[in-house]
Write an enzyme that holds these catalytic residues in place. Sequence first.
Site, PDB file in Angstrom:
ATOM      1  N   LYS A 173       0.833  -1.193   0.000  1.00 25.28           N
ATOM      2  CA  LYS A 173       0.000   0.000   0.000  1.00 25.28           C
ATOM      3  C   LYS A 173       0.872   1.250   0.000  1.00 25.28           C
ATOM      4  O   LYS A 173       0.673   2.159  -0.810  1.00 25.28           O
ATOM      5  CB  LYS A 173      -0.901  -0.034   1.239  1.00 25.28           C
ATOM      6  CG  LYS A 173      -2.147   0.801   1.130  1.00 25.28           C
ATOM      7  CD  LYS A 173      -2.998   0.677   2.397  1.00 25.28           C
ATOM      8  CE  LYS A 173      -3.815  -0.595   2.424  1.00 25.28           C
ATOM      9  NZ  LYS A 173      -4.481  -0.819   3.719  1.00 25.28           N
ATOM     10  N   ARG A 197      -3.368   3.200   8.431  1.00 23.56           N
ATOM     11  CA  ARG A 197      -3.655   2.024   7.607  1.00 23.56           C
ATOM     12  C   ARG A 197      -2.509   1.037   7.668  1.00 23.56           C
ATOM     13  O   ARG A 197      -1.354   1.418   7.531  1.00 23.56           O
ATOM     14  CB  ARG A 197      -3.847   2.453   6.138  1.00 23.56           C
ATOM     15  CG  ARG A 197      -4.593   3.754   5.975  1.00 23.56           C
ATOM     16  CD  ARG A 197      -4.566   4.255   4.532  1.00 23.56           C
ATOM     17  NE  ARG A 197      -5.270   3.382   3.608  1.00 23.56           N
ATOM     18  CZ  ARG A 197      -5.331   3.600   2.303  1.00 23.56           C
ATOM     19  NH1 ARG A 197      -4.687   4.644   1.769  1.00 23.56           N
ATOM     20  NH2 ARG A 197      -5.991   2.768   1.530  1.00 23.56           N
ATOM     21  N   GLY A 250      -6.688 -10.084   7.952  1.00 30.57           N
ATOM     22  CA  GLY A 250      -6.217 -10.593   9.233  1.00 30.57           C
ATOM     23  C   GLY A 250      -5.465  -9.520   9.985  1.00 30.57           C
ATOM     24  O   GLY A 250      -5.304  -9.566  11.191  1.00 30.57           O
ATOM     25  N   MET A 297      -4.856  -5.481  11.277  1.00 26.18           N
ATOM     26  CA  MET A 297      -5.750  -4.490  11.861  1.00 26.18           C
ATOM     27  C   MET A 297      -6.485  -3.719  10.774  1.00 26.18           C
ATOM     28  O   MET A 297      -5.911  -3.392   9.744  1.00 26.18           O
ATOM     29  CB  MET A 297      -4.963  -3.492  12.707  1.00 26.18           C
ATOM     30  CG  MET A 297      -5.876  -2.577  13.489  1.00 26.18           C
ATOM     31  SD  MET A 297      -5.092  -1.041  14.026  1.00 26.18           S
ATOM     32  CE  MET A 297      -5.266  -0.054  12.544  1.00 26.18           C
ATOM     33  N   ARG A 306      -3.310  -1.452  -6.577  1.00 28.13           N
ATOM     34  CA  ARG A 306      -2.493  -2.666  -6.488  1.00 28.13           C
ATOM     35  C   ARG A 306      -2.913  -3.582  -7.632  1.00 28.13           C
ATOM     36  O   ARG A 306      -3.979  -3.387  -8.218  1.00 28.13           O
ATOM     37  CB  ARG A 306      -2.714  -3.375  -5.149  1.00 28.13           C
ATOM     38  CG  ARG A 306      -4.168  -3.741  -4.930  1.00 28.13           C
ATOM     39  CD  ARG A 306      -4.381  -4.402  -3.587  1.00 28.13           C
ATOM     40  NE  ARG A 306      -5.797  -4.444  -3.277  1.00 28.13           N
ATOM     41  CZ  ARG A 306      -6.308  -4.685  -2.081  1.00 28.13           C
ATOM     42  NH1 ARG A 306      -5.507  -4.898  -1.065  1.00 28.13           N
ATOM     43  NH2 ARG A 306      -7.597  -4.713  -1.894  1.00 28.13           N
ATOM     44  N   HIS A 333     -15.782  -8.661   1.262  1.00 31.53           N
ATOM     45  CA  HIS A 333     -14.715  -9.539   1.756  1.00 31.53           C
ATOM     46  C   HIS A 333     -14.858 -10.929   1.161  1.00 31.53           C
ATOM     47  O   HIS A 333     -13.905 -11.507   0.633  1.00 31.53           O
ATOM     48  CB  HIS A 333     -14.785  -9.598   3.287  1.00 31.53           C
ATOM     49  CG  HIS A 333     -13.753 -10.496   3.901  1.00 31.53           C
ATOM     50  ND1 HIS A 333     -14.024 -11.801   4.234  1.00 31.53           N
ATOM     51  CD2 HIS A 333     -12.458 -10.283   4.201  1.00 31.53           C
ATOM     52  CE1 HIS A 333     -12.924 -12.347   4.731  1.00 31.53           C
ATOM     53  NE2 HIS A 333     -11.957 -11.450   4.734  1.00 31.53           N
ATOM     54  N   ARG A 377       0.963 -47.890 -15.286  1.00 27.20           N
ATOM     55  CA  ARG A 377       1.124 -48.970 -14.307  1.00 27.20           C
ATOM     56  C   ARG A 377       0.329 -50.161 -14.807  1.00 27.20           C
ATOM     57  O   ARG A 377      -0.718 -49.993 -15.433  1.00 27.20           O
ATOM     58  CB  ARG A 377       0.593 -48.543 -12.944  1.00 27.20           C
ATOM     59  CG  ARG A 377       1.225 -47.281 -12.393  1.00 27.20           C
ATOM     60  CD  ARG A 377       0.496 -46.891 -11.116  1.00 27.20           C
ATOM     61  NE  ARG A 377       1.086 -45.740 -10.475  1.00 27.20           N
ATOM     62  CZ  ARG A 377       0.704 -44.486 -10.712  1.00 27.20           C
ATOM     63  NH1 ARG A 377      -0.270 -44.238 -11.566  1.00 27.20           N
ATOM     64  NH2 ARG A 377       1.291 -43.492 -10.090  1.00 27.20           N
ATOM     65  N   GLU A 427      14.279 -45.081  -8.301  1.00 30.52           N
ATOM     66  CA  GLU A 427      13.464 -44.801  -7.115  1.00 30.52           C
ATOM     67  C   GLU A 427      14.142 -45.271  -5.840  1.00 30.52           C
ATOM     68  O   GLU A 427      13.553 -45.259  -4.770  1.00 30.52           O
ATOM     69  CB  GLU A 427      12.073 -45.428  -7.269  1.00 30.52           C
ATOM     70  CG  GLU A 427      12.101 -46.887  -7.690  1.00 30.52           C
ATOM     71  CD  GLU A 427      10.733 -47.427  -8.091  1.00 30.52           C
ATOM     72  OE1 GLU A 427       9.730 -46.972  -7.528  1.00 30.52           O
ATOM     73  OE2 GLU A 427      10.689 -48.316  -8.962  1.00 30.52           O
ATOM     74  N   SER A 451      13.433 -43.059 -15.608  1.00 31.00           N
ATOM     75  CA  SER A 451      12.288 -42.256 -15.219  1.00 31.00           C
ATOM     76  C   SER A 451      12.353 -42.142 -13.707  1.00 31.00           C
ATOM     77  O   SER A 451      12.378 -43.153 -13.011  1.00 31.00           O
ATOM     78  CB  SER A 451      11.001 -42.939 -15.664  1.00 31.00           C
ATOM     79  OG  SER A 451       9.907 -42.229 -15.152  1.00 31.00           O
ATOM     80  N   THR A 480       9.630 -40.360  -8.287  1.00 29.42           N
ATOM     81  CA  THR A 480       9.948 -39.531  -7.118  1.00 29.42           C
ATOM     82  C   THR A 480       9.058 -39.792  -5.908  1.00 29.42           C
ATOM     83  O   THR A 480       9.389 -39.354  -4.824  1.00 29.42           O
ATOM     84  CB  THR A 480       9.909 -38.036  -7.487  1.00 29.42           C
ATOM     85  OG1 THR A 480       8.695 -37.784  -8.192  1.00 29.42           O
ATOM     86  CG2 THR A 480      11.094 -37.668  -8.347  1.00 29.42           C
ATOM     87  N   CYS A 513       8.199 -39.261 -13.243  1.00 29.36           N
ATOM     88  CA  CYS A 513       6.833 -39.769 -13.313  1.00 29.36           C
ATOM     89  C   CYS A 513       6.157 -39.799 -11.954  1.00 29.36           C
ATOM     90  O   CYS A 513       5.081 -40.345 -11.797  1.00 29.36           O
ATOM     91  CB  CYS A 513       6.817 -41.156 -13.947  1.00 29.36           C
ATOM     92  SG  CYS A 513       7.672 -42.380 -12.937  1.00 29.36           S
ATOM     93  N   TYR A 522      11.518 -34.848 -20.089  1.00 28.47           N
ATOM     94  CA  TYR A 522      10.063 -34.688 -19.962  1.00 28.47           C
ATOM     95  C   TYR A 522       9.626 -34.822 -18.507  1.00 28.47           C
ATOM     96  O   TYR A 522      10.359 -35.331 -17.661  1.00 28.47           O
ATOM     97  CB  TYR A 522       9.314 -35.719 -20.822  1.00 28.47           C
ATOM     98  CG  TYR A 522       9.457 -37.151 -20.340  1.00 28.47           C
ATOM     99  CD1 TYR A 522       8.590 -37.658 -19.364  1.00 28.47           C
ATOM    100  CD2 TYR A 522      10.443 -37.986 -20.844  1.00 28.47           C
ATOM    101  CE1 TYR A 522       8.727 -38.962 -18.907  1.00 28.47           C
ATOM    102  CE2 TYR A 522      10.590 -39.278 -20.402  1.00 28.47           C
ATOM    103  CZ  TYR A 522       9.724 -39.769 -19.424  1.00 28.47           C
ATOM    104  OH  TYR A 522       9.856 -41.039 -18.960  1.00 28.47           O
TER     105      TYR A 522
END
Length: 888
Positions: free
Chosen positions: A26, A96, A105, A107, A352, A468, A574, A758, A777, A780, A844, A864
């Site tokens: 602001k 402000r 949240g 003041m 803003r 709000h 799979r 893996e 591949s 993860t 993957c 990829y």
Amino acid sequence: MTQYVYRFGGGVSDGGAGDRNLLGGKGANLAEMASIGLPVPPGFTIATPMCARYYDEGQKFPESVQDEVKTGITHIEGITGKRFGDASDPLLVSVRSGARVSMPGMMDTVLNLGLNDRTVEGLAAVSGDDRFAWDSYRRFIQMYADVVLELDHGSFEEALEIAKEDRGYYLDTELTADDLRALVAEYKALVEAQWHKPFPQDVHDQLWGAVGAVFGSWQSERAKVYRRLNDIPATWGTAVNVQAMVFGNMGDTSATGVAFTRDPAKGDRAYYGEFLINAQGEDVVAGIRTPQYLTKVAREEAGAKPASMEEAMPAVYGELANVFDLLETHYRDMQDIEFTVQQGKLWMLQTRSGKRTAKAALRIAIDMANEGLITREEAILRVDPSALDQLLHPTLDPNAPRDVLTKGLPASPGAASGAVVFDADTAEKRAAAGDAVILVRTETSPEDIHGMHAAKGILTARGGMTSHAAVVARGMGRPCVSGAGMLSIDVKARTMRVGDRVVKEGELLTIDGTTGEVMVGAVATVQPELAGDFGTLMEWADVFRRLKVRANAETPLDCRTAREFGAEGVGLCRTEHMFFDAERITAVRQMILASDEAGRRVALDRLLPAQRKDFTEIFEVMAGLPVTIRLLDPPLHEFLPHEEADFAEVAQAAGIDIDTLKRRANELHEFNPMLGHRGCRLGVTYPEIYEIQARAIFEAAIDVAAKSGAAPIPEVMIPLVGTARELELMKAVVDAAARTVFAERGTTIEYLVGTMIELPRAALKAGEIAEHGEFFSFGTNDLTQTTLGVSRDDAARFLGVYVEQGIYAKDPFVSIDVEGVGELIQIAADRGRATRPQIKLGICGEHGGDPASIAFCETVGLDYVSASPYRVPIARLAAAQAALKAKG
Ligand code: ADP
Ligand code: MG
Ligand code: MG
């Protein structure tokens, strides 16, 4: 000495838009607007570092800062010609809050600060308007008591209501100067009764009280909750803005309003906003009076009577429209603006970047690029990939029957169905229990944020398009209908009512935030439209992206969805779910429970045609594209029979007696199946399983190639490899199957054999593993489990605490742990490439659809990413952004 106070207005700007971290959003933008010559009431900003210092010094202000604030006040006095606390012509200010990012949240703003029993008389005299002066004083005491002294605001509301009732008034504006004078006396008595001290008459005490309250609110529960939900560090702190008041409540040539330079819901290029004549600040958003439209077009579209600003105040409106254009060109983005008109003179109070729906974000980015305001690259970077989720989900089926209960304002688009709840805590509780809920409130406030977050949709009885509820819902991507005026809510009885129709808590409700309709029950939905702006942005993104995007898909339907969303192959198919099919499970069980290879082969021969059919269907959809198929991975016991009847069926099919079967099933029990007999360990011990799967793949690929001419490119993936030897053995099995099939069919097709990385050992030994594999591949999900030693399914109990305490930066199953798991990926990529420069690398895991993880994949230079079909567009956009950012 550190400078804490930065001035703006009257030709002075100590800061500017670039100082957002220091001055808060602001403050930085007020200084910026002042510096480009817009009419901004003069003021100053106490910078964000003061927030931490305020706490360090035991919630006190160092003398140097007190001096700086004095200079700041002098700056305002010099420009306005009014003096703070002066009995004849008093300067009034607003106080402000304003953090780096806009933050409900914090003041609430205090307006009209500087009024007391003496200055109110001065204000009355200079303005020649007693009523205005006493109304301002009344508002000031009420706000100050509420937000600074934190007294019971209900009692002030009540006093106001009684004052009106006693006199037979309906509107606040009917109260006369004398009525307000009496009300002020009552207010002061209320303050003294609750605060045990008289209302502060010293204007400097008032000022420091308000400034302290802003800094104090940084550590309020509401602010903490919001920070947690939005990843805002507590160290940022807030700034405080002190600014000369301008008055929108000085009669019919005065007004206050909020506006967006484009439609924040749909993104259309049209000014959008609301204003109120003879009103101050918060009146517009508070929903006390119904605001009027800004433009004539919007008023007519809504079929509303009260004049738009364009019609009621054409000259000031024209000026405002010019400011809108100027701000958009200056900031090169859609702006959310607050303004006030004091007796015909326009004042800018805030600007803003406007929050917007995903739909609007797309439209605005594309339009601005087409208008030449921004480049296509910028347009791509402007849209938050995760927000696309909103567009990829179903909307209400226009042909489905609907029982419309009432209509409100279309405040945030999208449709949602769920059980009605009437408070935020209940919303949170029921959502945590897995229920879809619609949060229904008379109006929302920052205390409701956690419930709004938990809800699928939000419905309010009061408040406009900039209330709000509307603003927060749009930011969160929750559908919202606001200002459903026919709705009355009885929170105690847990019911809502429209006329004589009553809906109880827990009953199903559907809201359509695109039309404003509120319907009883759950209404059927349809799939989203992928053309239009969405298609355009995807096209642009594809030009800049380097990473290919594939999908994790294992049914023809998933594959079709994935292709519609632009997937360039399947990154993970799979095969285990194919084994659970009711018609095959008996054969699968027979295979598992067989005591020798011959027994297993009998069962596998029964499975082969079914498995071939699975792959044929998938290859038909994915013709011409790569499809990575993972051979059987899960622990075998997952397929075991449980019921007596199931055992009997398998016994009969296999010709073995039930007791032998049961003994065999018992032997398959594992203490830690995740680390047990699964993945390539199945293939090593029972090679015939992988052999038959490979055979099914190659036969299907040849069939499809023969039929359609476009051969898929199967990539056969061996799971859970930890050593080069495992892959060497399994590749031999697959290659042998290929040779056999090619010989039988008299033709060949292209295929690859590779592995999933893996296990940490696989990452470390990637150099050797790459001798046998043509692609890696990164799986993860498991790589995260095995690297962190954390079971994803059991992490819920501590993960929250771990993230809160900063042990993990984020949930490592959602966003890659770049430092740990990421390093293993980097090592594996480097070592794999050292052995085999052309090795194909992809990811993957779940992370393949997470923008932050995709950015990481770009830095490693993977080929990829593969994500679930609905996340494919998100991945396409995130990949383009990652490429653009990497380019710098
Ligand atoms: P929020 O962040 O909640 O919007 P603001 O500080 O922007 O809080 O202010 C709340 C309301 O008070 C806004 O409508 C704003 O325009 C108005 N307001 C703030 N300062 C002044 C001022 N100096 N003169 C007139 N109105 C003001
Ligand atoms: Mg506010
Ligand atoms: Mg504001």
